[in-house]
Write a protein that holds these residues in place. Sequence first.
Motif, mmCIF file in Angstrom:
data_model
loop_
_atom_site.group_PDB
_atom_site.id
_atom_site.type_symbol
_atom_site.label_atom_id
_atom_site.label_comp_id
_atom_site.label_asym_id
_atom_site.label_seq_id
_atom_site.Cartn_x
_atom_site.Cartn_y
_atom_site.Cartn_z
ATOM 1 N N ARG A 30 -0.885 8.373 -9.348
ATOM 2 C CA ARG A 30 -0.529 7.577 -8.152
ATOM 3 C C ARG A 30 -1.379 6.176 -7.760
ATOM 4 O O ARG A 30 -0.765 5.351 -7.256
ATOM 5 N N PHE A 31 -2.614 6.461 -8.124
ATOM 6 C CA PHE A 31 -3.526 5.331 -8.023
ATOM 7 C C PHE A 31 -3.931 4.580 -9.166
ATOM 8 O O PHE A 31 -5.169 4.165 -9.374
ATOM 9 N N ALA A 32 -3.020 4.534 -10.162
ATOM 10 C CA ALA A 32 -3.376 4.118 -11.438
ATOM 11 C C ALA A 32 -3.476 2.437 -11.116
ATOM 12 O O ALA A 32 -2.887 1.726 -10.296
ATOM 13 N N ASP A 33 -4.275 1.722 -11.901
ATOM 14 C CA ASP A 33 -4.467 0.209 -11.906
ATOM 15 C C ASP A 33 -2.867 -0.215 -11.937
ATOM 16 O O ASP A 33 -2.201 0.099 -12.984
ATOM 17 N N GLY A 34 -2.693 -1.152 -10.972
ATOM 18 C CA GLY A 34 -1.295 -1.869 -10.911
ATOM 19 C C GLY A 34 -0.203 -1.142 -10.054
ATOM 20 O O GLY A 34 0.597 -1.647 -9.958
ATOM 21 N N ALA A 35 -0.646 0.133 -9.639
ATOM 22 C CA ALA A 35 0.559 0.605 -8.963
ATOM 23 C C ALA A 35 0.755 0.105 -7.440
ATOM 24 O O ALA A 35 -0.349 -0.533 -6.914
ATOM 25 N N VAL A 36 1.877 0.009 -6.992
ATOM 26 C CA VAL A 36 2.049 -0.782 -5.954
ATOM 27 C C VAL A 36 2.490 0.393 -4.792
ATOM 28 O O VAL A 36 3.375 1.365 -5.128
ATOM 29 N N LEU A 37 1.780 0.470 -3.970
ATOM 30 C CA LEU A 37 2.012 1.562 -2.732
ATOM 31 C C LEU A 37 2.411 0.595 -1.425
ATOM 32 O O LEU A 37 2.197 -0.385 -1.163
ATOM 33 N N MET A 38 3.167 1.522 -0.628
ATOM 34 C CA MET A 38 3.641 1.114 0.591
ATOM 35 C C MET A 38 2.774 1.536 1.884
ATOM 36 O O MET A 38 2.477 2.685 1.759
ATOM 37 N N THR A 39 2.528 0.724 2.728
ATOM 38 C CA THR A 39 1.830 1.482 4.003
ATOM 39 C C THR A 39 3.153 2.073 4.776
ATOM 40 O O THR A 39 4.178 1.552 4.865
ATOM 41 N N GLU A 40 2.846 3.224 5.462
ATOM 42 C CA GLU A 40 3.646 3.880 6.287
ATOM 43 C C GLU A 40 3.994 3.271 7.692
ATOM 44 O O GLU A 40 4.969 3.411 8.242
ATOM 45 N N PRO A 43 4.758 -2.942 10.590
ATOM 46 C CA PRO A 43 5.699 -3.335 9.614
ATOM 47 C C PRO A 43 4.849 -2.717 8.165
ATOM 48 O O PRO A 43 3.775 -2.988 7.901
ATOM 49 N N ALA A 44 5.806 -2.167 7.507
ATOM 50 C CA ALA A 44 5.124 -1.705 6.080
ATOM 51 C C ALA A 44 4.887 -2.705 5.312
ATOM 52 O O ALA A 44 5.503 -3.763 5.296
ATOM 53 N N ARG A 45 3.809 -2.886 4.606
ATOM 54 C CA ARG A 45 3.347 -3.907 3.582
ATOM 55 C C ARG A 45 2.856 -3.221 2.089
ATOM 56 O O ARG A 45 2.558 -2.017 2.099
ATOM 57 N N ALA A 46 3.209 -3.981 1.198
ATOM 58 C CA ALA A 46 2.906 -3.528 -0.175
ATOM 59 C C ALA A 46 1.158 -3.808 -0.305
ATOM 60 O O ALA A 46 0.715 -4.540 -0.018
ATOM 61 N N LEU A 47 0.692 -2.695 -0.936
ATOM 62 C CA LEU A 47 -0.673 -2.730 -1.728
ATOM 63 C C LEU A 47 -0.749 -2.625 -3.056
ATOM 64 O O LEU A 47 -0.042 -1.315 -3.626
#
Length: 182
Positions: A30-40, A43-47
């Motif tokens: 889930r935390f691999a290089d390049g993975a895109v996560l969304m804040t819960e 407003p949600a934002r991509a990290l």
Amino acid sequence: MLVTVGRIGRAHGIKGEVGMIVRTDEPDRRFADGAVLMTENQPARALTVESSRWHSGRLLVKFVEAPDRTAAENLRNLAVQAEIGEEERPEDPEEYYDRELIGLAVRTTDGEQAGEVIDVVHLPSQDLLEIRRPGGNAVLVPLVEELVPEISLDKGYVLVADRPGLLDPEGAEEVPNEPGAS
């Protein structure tokens, strides 16, 4: 489907790394290089994960969007979610996503209908199934093989080895007080 995989902790160092409070059994995935996560949080934002590494037993993550300590501190306490496909399964066949268990029928090893799984509660020591019993009461059952010997996603049920007081707390056997106990 978005699934919470962690919560961002405090900043580590001056280059923007943060400690991650991991909420997944697959942190390297889930935390691999390049993975895109969304804040819960709204407003949600991509990290985007720039890098991640284990340090002294804790996961440190560097996000592209947090180039320094100040930016990293601004992410503190945000929950992060990963997009997980409906058909995706954990790598270990003995593990399940919460969403797979919620809604399953619960049966006892004696064949009785015992309710429905309504939630999975994650504690530091173990996971618990929250089961809505017929009549509406809810009980918590430790998700250990001794008490939950079988989970069948294909057939849509969880088998629970009922013990006195497990599924019916009112029916628990009374334990006599020890001498001298008040």
